[in-house]
Enzyme design. Structure first.
Site, PDB file in Angstrom:
ATOM      1  N   ASN A 162      -6.572   0.888  -0.248  1.00 28.59           N
ATOM      2  CA  ASN A 162      -5.995   1.187  -1.581  1.00 28.59           C
ATOM      3  C   ASN A 162      -6.640   0.350  -2.688  1.00 28.59           C
ATOM      4  O   ASN A 162      -6.082   0.228  -3.784  1.00 28.59           O
ATOM      5  CB  ASN A 162      -4.483   0.927  -1.646  1.00 28.59           C
ATOM      6  CG  ASN A 162      -3.618   2.014  -1.018  1.00 28.59           C
ATOM      7  OD1 ASN A 162      -2.407   1.969  -1.125  1.00 28.59           O
ATOM      8  ND2 ASN A 162      -4.213   2.985  -0.387  1.00 28.59           N
ATOM      9  N   THR A 204       0.838  -1.212   0.000  1.00 24.47           N
ATOM     10  CA  THR A 204       0.000   0.000   0.000  1.00 24.47           C
ATOM     11  C   THR A 204       0.866   1.253   0.000  1.00 24.47           C
ATOM     12  O   THR A 204       2.075   1.198   0.191  1.00 24.47           O
ATOM     13  CB  THR A 204      -0.915   0.048   1.239  1.00 24.47           C
ATOM     14  OG1 THR A 204      -0.084   0.224   2.395  1.00 24.47           O
ATOM     15  CG2 THR A 204      -1.741  -1.219   1.384  1.00 24.47           C
ATOM     16  N   CYS A 205       0.183   2.404  -0.148  1.00 26.79           N
ATOM     17  CA  CYS A 205       0.894   3.691  -0.197  1.00 26.79           C
ATOM     18  C   CYS A 205       1.229   4.216   1.197  1.00 26.79           C
ATOM     19  O   CYS A 205       1.821   5.275   1.318  1.00 26.79           O
ATOM     20  CB  CYS A 205       0.038   4.735  -0.903  1.00 26.79           C
ATOM     21  SG  CYS A 205      -0.219   4.334  -2.621  1.00 26.79           S
ATOM     22  N   ASP A 206       0.815   3.505   2.240  1.00 29.51           N
ATOM     23  CA  ASP A 206       1.011   4.012   3.602  1.00 29.51           C
ATOM     24  C   ASP A 206       2.379   3.604   4.138  1.00 29.51           C
ATOM     25  O   ASP A 206       2.780   2.440   4.014  1.00 29.51           O
ATOM     26  CB  ASP A 206      -0.094   3.442   4.509  1.00 29.51           C
ATOM     27  CG  ASP A 206      -0.150   4.159   5.842  1.00 29.51           C
ATOM     28  OD1 ASP A 206       0.808   4.894   6.165  1.00 29.51           O
ATOM     29  OD2 ASP A 206      -1.148   3.986   6.559  1.00 29.51           O
ATOM     30  N   SER A 207       3.076   4.566   4.772  1.00 30.08           N
ATOM     31  CA  SER A 207       4.431   4.258   5.246  1.00 30.08           C
ATOM     32  C   SER A 207       4.431   3.357   6.487  1.00 30.08           C
ATOM     33  O   SER A 207       5.461   2.795   6.851  1.00 30.08           O
ATOM     34  CB  SER A 207       5.205   5.537   5.536  1.00 30.08           C
ATOM     35  OG  SER A 207       4.517   6.272   6.504  1.00 30.08           O
TER      36      SER A 207
END
Ligand SMILES: Cc1ncc(COP(=O)(O)O)c(C=O)c1O
Length: 385
Positions: free
Chosen positions: A362, A323-326
């Site tokens: 996402n 996903t785009c989450d850190s």
């Protein structure tokens, strides 16, 4: 623990699945865990905690083993009903329920509920002629990393007065239950709590309240993750010692989740991206904490891994989810082979609280699930780090 194995031996996993990420469920492992716990707890009726993994193949396996089920919602009851499980084999153990949830569960035919306070008891009054109730008490195992007794459970010293109120309400509260916390390192708290409940049942008798006829010792039985393998026979010895003191007429129950579901599934992932950054090589897998690996965040879990690669050169590296989450990071390692695209990473013991809490964040779907025989990593095939 990380095993490194030749890339070509990943075929033993890839041949089982259509795509990655996939969870591979092995019904023999599930059955083996179920019977190991049954043997370790003679005379204790096991109710599988559906919340730990509601995969239909797993529920079917428990059903075929003549098991019972612990449910927390009408949706879980419906899943079981679709498999043909009678509501008489289910107990509803959520200590806090909406009135609609209670109405639906009663309509399905579930007759055992749990409360830990008087407000919850009042919600059950309309159904008092059809149901029985267990009072949940709070006992915290200091050696269980996942606490379940802060949020739920009446303080044990309040038990007798709560049972007296229940007695006057006309609701049949004839059971006691607890959950000492998940993945307990020992069964000492289970044993102490069971002893307390046996003592309490004697006081209940003296006070001439509704007799206690059931004690449910909850879940918390551990799965083997990174440390030493768990021998359930040895683990349950302190509980067995107390079982011998249970008075006639009291049935003992348990609600195992993780110990049954965790070893029954492995997660097969692929490297779908990689980048060299200032802190080392980053490898992006096709499953992460928003998928089947939320236990890393929720429960502080770490999982045993096997990495299939032909890479030889090593570097510090970071594994991350898709996903785009850190926050979607899976681990940092001081030295691992610099993986190639499409190298395969298998996480073991991935059946508990994984699929059950996977999201669509996402727009990325949770792993597919297939039922197959889990391959063994042959001795000498890999190298352990
Ligand atoms: C009421 C109840 N019973 C049983 C379980 C299963 O516990 P475990 O997976 O530790 O065996 C849980 C877990 O949250 C629970 O809340």
């Amino acid at each position: 623990m990380i095993d490194i194995a030749p890339r070509e031996s990943a075929s033993s996993w890839l041949s089982l699945i259509e795509t990655t990420p996939s969870l591979v469920f092995d019904s023999d492992v599930c059955r083996g865990q179920w019977s190991a716990l049954r043997n370790a707890l003679p005379g204790v009726e096991l109710y599988y905690a559906v919340k730990s993994n509601p995969y239909s193949g797993l529920l079917q396996t428990i059903f075929e083993a003549n098991g019972h089920f612990d449910v927390a919602s009408a949706a879980e009851i419906r899943m079981l009903e679709q498999l043909g499980v009678s509501p008489s084999r289910m107990i509803h153990t959520h200590p806090i329920k909406t009135e609609l949830e209670i109405e639906k569960a009663v309509a399905f035919g579930v007759t055992t509920f749990v409360v830990d306070n008087v407000d919850e008891l009042w919600k059950l009054i309309p159904y008092r002629h059809f149901i029985r109730v267990m009072l949940r008490l709070s006992f915290i195992a200091p050696d269980a990393p996942i606490d379940l007794s802060k949020k739920f459970g009446a303080p044990p010293p309040d038990a007798l007065s709560l049972l007296a109120v229940a007695n006057d309400s006309g609701i049949r509260v004839d059971g006691l239950c607890f959950h000492v916390g998940s993945q307990a390192a020992s069964a000492n708290t289970h044993a102490d709590a069971l002893s307390f409940c046996i003592g309490l049942s004697r006081q209940v008798q003296l006070e001439e309240l509704t007799p206690i006829v059931r004690i449910d010792i909850g879940g918390g039985f551990p799965a083997h993750y990174l440390g030493e393998p768990v021998d359930l026979e040895t683990f349950c010895a302190p509980i067995r010692n107390v079982l011998s003191e249970v008075p006639k007429g009291i049935e003992i129950m348990a609600e195992p989740g993780r110990v049954i579901s965790a070893p029954s599934m492995a997660l097969v992932c692929r490297v779908v991206g990689r980048a060299k950054r200032s802190d080392g090589w980053w490898f992006y897998l096709d499953d992460g904490v928003y998928g089947a690996q939320s236990g890393r965040l929720f429960d502080g879990m770490q999982y045993r891994m096997t990495v299939y690669t032909s890479a030889k050169e090593r570097s510090p590296c970071v594994f991350a989810g898709p996903t785009c989450d850190s926050i979607d990071e899976l681990g940092r390692f001081p030295e691992l082979p610099i993986l190639n695209m499409n190298d395969v990473v298998v996480f073991h013991e991935m059946g508990a609280y994984t699929l059950a809490s996977a999201t669509q964040f996402n727009g990325i779907s949770p792993p597919q699930v297939v039922t197959r025989v889990l391959p063994c990593l042959l001795p000498g095939v890999g190298q352990s780090l």
